[in-house]
Motif scaffolding. Sequence first.
Motif, PDB file in Angstrom:
ATOM      1  N   ALA A 439       0.823  -1.224   0.000  1.00  0.00           N
ATOM      2  CA  ALA A 439       0.000   0.000   0.000  1.00  0.00           C
ATOM      3  C   ALA A 439       0.851   1.264   0.000  1.00  0.00           C
ATOM      4  O   ALA A 439       0.394   2.322   0.433  1.00  0.00           O
ATOM      5  N   ILE A 440       2.083   1.200  -0.475  1.00  0.00           N
ATOM      6  CA  ILE A 440       2.976   2.360  -0.519  1.00  0.00           C
ATOM      7  C   ILE A 440       3.557   2.499  -1.912  1.00  0.00           C
ATOM      8  O   ILE A 440       3.409   1.616  -2.764  1.00  0.00           O
ATOM      9  N   ARG A 441       4.248   3.619  -2.131  1.00  0.00           N
ATOM     10  CA  ARG A 441       4.825   3.873  -3.448  1.00  0.00           C
ATOM     11  C   ARG A 441       6.325   4.164  -3.406  1.00  0.00           C
ATOM     12  O   ARG A 441       7.014   4.013  -4.407  1.00  0.00           O
ATOM     13  N   PHE A 442       6.830   4.624  -2.243  1.00  0.00           N
ATOM     14  CA  PHE A 442       8.218   5.070  -2.175  1.00  0.00           C
ATOM     15  C   PHE A 442       8.969   4.377  -1.045  1.00  0.00           C
ATOM     16  O   PHE A 442       8.376   3.943  -0.051  1.00  0.00           O
ATOM     17  N   ASN A 443      10.298   4.329  -1.183  1.00  0.00           N
ATOM     18  CA  ASN A 443      11.131   3.723  -0.153  1.00  0.00           C
ATOM     19  C   ASN A 443      10.967   4.415   1.193  1.00  0.00           C
ATOM     20  O   ASN A 443      11.031   3.772   2.241  1.00  0.00           O
ATOM     21  N   SER A 444      10.765   5.724   1.176  1.00  0.00           N
ATOM     22  CA  SER A 444      10.646   6.472   2.431  1.00  0.00           C
ATOM     23  C   SER A 444       9.419   6.067   3.230  1.00  0.00           C
ATOM     24  O   SER A 444       9.328   6.367   4.424  1.00  0.00           O
ATOM     25  N   GLN A 445       8.452   5.382   2.617  1.00  0.00           N
ATOM     26  CA  GLN A 445       7.210   5.012   3.291  1.00  0.00           C
ATOM     27  C   GLN A 445       7.240   3.613   3.884  1.00  0.00           C
ATOM     28  O   GLN A 445       6.257   3.169   4.473  1.00  0.00           O
ATOM     29  N   MET A 446       8.359   2.899   3.756  1.00  0.00           N
ATOM     30  CA  MET A 446       8.431   1.523   4.256  1.00  0.00           C
ATOM     31  C   MET A 446       8.308   1.478   5.770  1.00  0.00           C
ATOM     32  O   MET A 446       8.899   2.285   6.480  1.00  0.00           O
ATOM     33  N   ASN A 447       7.545   0.491   6.273  1.00  0.00           N
ATOM     34  CA  ASN A 447       7.482   0.235   7.714  1.00  0.00           C
ATOM     35  C   ASN A 447       8.518  -0.819   8.088  1.00  0.00           C
ATOM     36  O   ASN A 447       9.287  -1.293   7.238  1.00  0.00           O
ATOM     37  N   ALA A 448       8.532  -1.217   9.362  1.00  0.00           N
ATOM     38  CA  ALA A 448       9.557  -2.149   9.832  1.00  0.00           C
ATOM     39  C   ALA A 448       9.489  -3.484   9.103  1.00  0.00           C
ATOM     40  O   ALA A 448      10.516  -4.091   8.774  1.00  0.00           O
ATOM     41  N   GLY A 449       8.263  -3.955   8.833  1.00  0.00           N
ATOM     42  CA  GLY A 449       8.117  -5.230   8.137  1.00  0.00           C
ATOM     43  C   GLY A 449       8.672  -5.186   6.724  1.00  0.00           C
ATOM     44  O   GLY A 449       9.354  -6.118   6.275  1.00  0.00           O
ATOM     45  N   LEU A 450       8.381  -4.103   6.004  1.00  0.00           N
ATOM     46  CA  LEU A 450       8.882  -3.968   4.638  1.00  0.00           C
ATOM     47  C   LEU A 450      10.387  -3.726   4.608  1.00  0.00           C
ATOM     48  O   LEU A 450      11.071  -4.147   3.668  1.00  0.00           O
ATOM     49  N   LEU A 451      10.896  -3.056   5.644  1.00  0.00           N
ATOM     50  CA  LEU A 451      12.351  -2.874   5.733  1.00  0.00           C
ATOM     51  C   LEU A 451      13.056  -4.220   5.827  1.00  0.00           C
ATOM     52  O   LEU A 451      14.082  -4.452   5.171  1.00  0.00           O
ATOM     53  N   ALA A 452      12.515  -5.105   6.665  1.00  0.00           N
ATOM     54  CA  ALA A 452      13.114  -6.429   6.809  1.00  0.00           C
ATOM     55  C   ALA A 452      13.047  -7.216   5.501  1.00  0.00           C
ATOM     56  O   ALA A 452      13.926  -8.018   5.197  1.00  0.00           O
ATOM     57  N   LYS A 453      12.007  -6.961   4.718  1.00  0.00           N
ATOM     58  CA  LYS A 453      11.801  -7.696   3.472  1.00  0.00           C
ATOM     59  C   LYS A 453      12.676  -7.174   2.341  1.00  0.00           C
ATOM     60  O   LYS A 453      13.231  -7.955   1.569  1.00  0.00           O
ATOM     61  N   TYR A 454      12.803  -5.848   2.245  1.00  0.00           N
ATOM     62  CA  TYR A 454      13.460  -5.253   1.078  1.00  0.00           C
ATOM     63  C   TYR A 454      14.830  -4.648   1.378  1.00  0.00           C
ATOM     64  O   TYR A 454      15.504  -4.203   0.447  1.00  0.00           O
ATOM     65  N   CYS A 455      15.216  -4.578   2.642  1.00  0.00           N
ATOM     66  CA  CYS A 455      16.495  -3.940   2.990  1.00  0.00           C
ATOM     67  C   CYS A 455      17.388  -4.889   3.791  1.00  0.00           C
ATOM     68  O   CYS A 455      18.050  -4.474   4.750  1.00  0.00           O
ATOM     69  N   SER A 456      17.403  -6.140   3.414  1.00  0.00           N
ATOM     70  CA  SER A 456      18.290  -7.097   4.087  1.00  0.00           C
ATOM     71  C   SER A 456      19.741  -6.780   3.747  1.00  0.00           C
ATOM     72  O   SER A 456      20.065  -6.385   2.625  1.00  0.00           O
ATOM     73  N   LEU A 457      20.615  -6.944   4.737  1.00  0.00           N
ATOM     74  CA  LEU A 457      22.021  -6.579   4.579  1.00  0.00           C
ATOM     75  C   LEU A 457      22.911  -7.810   4.677  1.00  0.00           C
ATOM     76  O   LEU A 457      22.609  -8.764   5.414  1.00  0.00           O
ATOM     77  N   GLY A 458      24.039  -7.776   3.941  1.00  0.00           N
ATOM     78  CA  GLY A 458      25.054  -8.801   4.085  1.00  0.00           C
ATOM     79  C   GLY A 458      25.860  -8.576   5.355  1.00  0.00           C
ATOM     80  O   GLY A 458      25.684  -7.572   6.056  1.00  0.00           O
ATOM     81  N   GLN A 459      26.765  -9.478   5.657  1.00  0.00           N
ATOM     82  CA  GLN A 459      27.514  -9.412   6.908  1.00  0.00           C
ATOM     83  C   GLN A 459      28.349  -8.130   7.004  1.00  0.00           C
ATOM     84  O   GLN A 459      28.336  -7.441   8.028  1.00  0.00           O
ATOM     85  N   LYS A 460      29.074  -7.780   5.944  1.00  0.00           N
ATOM     86  CA  LYS A 460      29.901  -6.572   5.976  1.00  0.00           C
ATOM     87  C   LYS A 460      29.041  -5.315   6.103  1.00  0.00           C
ATOM     88  O   LYS A 460      29.405  -4.369   6.813  1.00  0.00           O
ATOM     89  N   GLU A 461      27.903  -5.324   5.420  1.00  0.00           N
ATOM     90  CA  GLU A 461      26.995  -4.175   5.494  1.00  0.00           C
ATOM     91  C   GLU A 461      26.415  -4.036   6.898  1.00  0.00           C
ATOM     92  O   GLU A 461      26.264  -2.912   7.416  1.00  0.00           O
TER      93      GLU A 461
END
Length: 523
Positions: A439-461
């Motif tokens: 229900a969003i359009r921009f990265n700035s609107q992501m909630n915690a759940g969407l952050l976990a889904k779309y902003c996963s980081l590697g070990q160095k990151e």
Amino acid sequence: MFSKAYGAAVTGIEASVVRAEADVSDGLPAFEMVGYLASEVRETRERVRIALKNSGWRLPPKKITVNLSPADLRKEGTAYDLAVAAAVLAAFGMIPGTLLQSVLFAGELSLNGTVNPVRGILPIVCEAKRQGFLLCLIPEANAAEGALVSGIEVAGIRTLREMISILKGEDYRAVRPDTGLAPEGGAAPGLSPGKKSDALDFADINGQQAAKRAAEIAAAGMHNLLLVGPPGTGKTMLASRIPTILPGLNPEESLEITKIYSVAGRLKEGKPMITDRPFLSPHHTITAAAMAGGGKRPLPGIISLAHKGVLFLDELPEFRREALELLRQPMEENQVTIARLHGICRYPADFLLLAAMNPCPCGYYPDRTRCGCTLRQVTKYLGRISGPLLDRIDLSVEMPQPDYRELTADISGNESSAAIRERVESARRIQAERFRNDAIRFNSQMNAGLLAKYCSLGQKEKELAERAFTRFGLSMRAYHRLLKTARTIADLDGSEEIRIRHISEALCFRVMDEARLREEENC
């Protein structure tokens, strides 16, 4: 005899159908109105009675009762005059009541029978279409605005007599203006988004590459941006050009913005449709009420008028504290809620916040050859902006004084707004695909759940993000905004994964965190 006609009440940017029920009976002559009415609506009876007389209809001495239903909905404004007049005429048998059943009326009457324009015509016509009405009778001055809605006939009238003529089936012409809108996601023909094609351009700005990059990231992901620098470094110049790198309005966005301006009474004559993204730059003396909206009859404020556009706050620390603090909730929820005794109004407020400020009262800190401010004065000045508000700003960047060579360089080699906008549109297409089921359009609107889904980081990151979190003492919100910014930078880079370079660049745009850290170390 009983009859009814239909009008509409506007709350926020939405309308509700109101039934004007009229009854005429024997008894002492009177004209009563009921139905939870504001004072200007109670005065409708006098406007209608005199307007009918001066238009050639003398009402017999009867007891007239008009009810505006539903009775639990507050009726405000002067748009009910036409509906009441039609219902009264039908109740007296002067026109057939069957003519009124598929028509919605909106307009204010003068005592001589002419019809005056009213606010909020666009949401009224939209609701009439949704409810299945076949025709809207509105003031001629509002006809172009009402005719923006397809699928329903709209007729502009100048007098009560014209209204009756139309109801009896005489010919009329509905205005269908050319809005100049482009297809979904494109700019209007001959226009660069937000400004005319021959106006402002990023190519006019020499130097300030970091600030230009920050503006590009902000536009791509709808991230709030703060520009910090001494006077004369181009903060306002850059801010005024950000609309030129934003994608053009699509028809749905344009209609939503136009609804807000219609309710506020800010549509320009001859231009019924808003086709450019708003750019609002209020003076720092603005009150909290003007910023958020309000009044006895709540109207949209500056933050709602900037919906889908840019709200630029120049000289940020000079704004009143209460005016700045009320931005916090709309920045999170993309709407402003105005509560009053008679109900609650909600106006959309999905804007890009752009702010500019000097680093100290004199403006030249930390250049001690020009700045005489004490550390306490600098700290107090920066302290005018609260931590919670700074937490909601994704990007902050310094704009230093350019050297002479940069200032006098040939601008022909500078990147144009069109080139930057092309990258912004590409990043937004990636986001549109990513969030197609959300229900969003921009990265700035992501909630915690969407952050976990779309902003996963590697070990160095993760290690880099952890060091940044600890060093800068980031709050949870600030850390999440760091990740959202890194996600947008990765989209501009065409990368599916967030890499170390993306997090590192996002960290470079946390100037205010560094300033706060320096203050703590100095203390």
